[in-house]
Design an enzyme around this catalytic site. Sequence first.
Site, PDB file in Angstrom:
ATOM      1  N   HIS A 125       0.839  -1.188   0.000  1.00  0.00           N
ATOM      2  CA  HIS A 125       0.000   0.000   0.000  1.00  0.00           C
ATOM      3  C   HIS A 125       0.878   1.243   0.000  1.00  0.00           C
ATOM      4  CE1 HIS A 125      -3.664  -2.299   0.775  1.00  0.00           C
ATOM      5  NE2 HIS A 125      -3.013  -2.958   1.721  1.00  0.00           N
ATOM      6  N   HIS A 130      -3.734  14.338  -2.902  1.00  0.00           N
ATOM      7  CA  HIS A 130      -4.017  15.320  -3.945  1.00  0.00           C
ATOM      8  C   HIS A 130      -3.621  16.730  -3.509  1.00  0.00           C
ATOM      9  CE1 HIS A 130      -7.170  12.803  -6.377  1.00  0.00           C
ATOM     10  NE2 HIS A 130      -6.081  12.109  -6.091  1.00  0.00           N
ATOM     11  N   CYS A 166      -5.018   5.364  -1.797  1.00  0.00           N
ATOM     12  CA  CYS A 166      -3.945   4.421  -2.084  1.00  0.00           C
ATOM     13  C   CYS A 166      -3.767   4.321  -3.596  1.00  0.00           C
ATOM     14  CB  CYS A 166      -4.276   3.051  -1.499  1.00  0.00           C
ATOM     15  SG  CYS A 166      -2.908   1.867  -1.577  1.00  0.00           S
ATOM     16  N   MET A 181      -9.981   2.462   0.172  1.00  0.00           N
ATOM     17  CA  MET A 181      -8.763   3.171   0.564  1.00  0.00           C
ATOM     18  C   MET A 181      -8.741   4.602   0.035  1.00  0.00           C
ATOM     19  SD  MET A 181      -5.594   0.543   0.780  1.00  0.00           S
ATOM     20  CE  MET A 181      -4.774   1.619   1.959  1.00  0.00           C
ATOM     21  N   HIS A 286     -27.028  16.753  -2.081  1.00  0.00           N
ATOM     22  CA  HIS A 286     -28.202  17.604  -1.869  1.00  0.00           C
ATOM     23  C   HIS A 286     -28.674  17.397  -0.443  1.00  0.00           C
ATOM     24  CE1 HIS A 286     -32.114  19.527  -2.651  1.00  0.00           C
ATOM     25  NE2 HIS A 286     -32.657  18.505  -2.027  1.00  0.00           N
ATOM     26  N   THR A 311     -28.301  21.817  -5.172  1.00  0.00           N
ATOM     27  CA  THR A 311     -27.511  20.608  -5.390  1.00  0.00           C
ATOM     28  C   THR A 311     -26.173  21.065  -5.942  1.00  0.00           C
ATOM     29  OG1 THR A 311     -29.481  19.282  -5.849  1.00  0.00           O
ATOM     30  CG2 THR A 311     -27.391  18.404  -6.635  1.00  0.00           C
TER      31      THR A 311
END
Length: 382
Positions: A125, A130, A166, A181, A286, A311
Amino acid sequence: MLTRRAALMGAAGIAALPVLAKAAKAEEIMDTSHAAPVDLSSLKRIKRKLVRPPMVHEHEQVAPAEPRIVEFEMQIVEKEIEVDDGAHLQAMTFNGSIPGPMMVVHEGDYVELTLFNSPENLMQHNIDFHAATGALGGGSLTLVNPGEKTKLRFKATRPGTFVYHCAPGGPMIPWHVVSGMAGCIMVLPRDGLKDPEGNPVRYDRVFYIGENDFYIPKDENGDYKRFADVGESYPDTLEVMNGLIPSHVVFNGKVGALTGDNALHASQGEKVLFVHSQANRDTRPHLIGGHGDLVWERGKFNNPPQRDLETWFIAGGSAGAMLYEFLQPGVYAYVNHNLIEAVNLGATAHVVVEGDWNNDLMEQVQAPVEYDAAYEGKTALP
């Protein structure tokens, strides 16, 4: 003598072995040992204990003047979970929860994560943030076998909500993600959140909603299959995954994880920040009976929030944030507004709000009664 890697490959199952072998070579493991060292000895260190979603660990909304090194520990746990009655998933998780726990830091802080791959696990793993810069989000620097640990530090340079997941290479990436993950990190601006005019915004509590699409195989009788371990589950799961039709779409790991006795709770007048992540598919949250007062639809706090959305859209592989002040008591349903996925596949949460009803906002003028259809109601037609 059997090496750790040989044992790892064998335990994953004969059918999955060629794919796992290919995945081990799919991504380059970076060597950064020759980079110039960075002296951060003057910075204060603080430790944060991660908590199980939908809750979020203690944090300040406005940061102190100087950046800090924020230390986290997280353990990778492979385990079977029951997604719904009779539907079991051989899950791969960060810290044993789906989604993985949410981390909160401030822009300019350093995130320092110690990642443990439990010796009982079968798989390699890693973690791809990000929010991070370089090395596949840290994925190229954190690949660990069972029984190994690693430590990664990165600077949080961009404020917002971001997915982590992961990403061990090749076809392992989507499998690990849809097996649970994935999680979220929130990087707050140092001076806190702002409305579109730049005024300070504060929240009373945070709810973290992690949405997952699962792909659980069925047998020839239409019953969900159950597997001995995560490696055995791979070939059949891959076949369902490649059909792109999930068996379940859920919040926080299972059907009903945030409803009934597990419902979220708030009070009338409280401002709640909802952070919603989806590491694989697009979704459309929503709040039934409420609105997005302020919505950072793509989750990035350098951009002004939108107001009053009914939404909003969360792109696959991202996290968004929404702030709402609860004005009425009662039960609110927070859903993926693909209502088939919300009602039939499980993507629903409930928020129970305590307080006093305000008839000015809504009033039942007349309770349901029978009427004389021969004389009444005809004027409603064109």
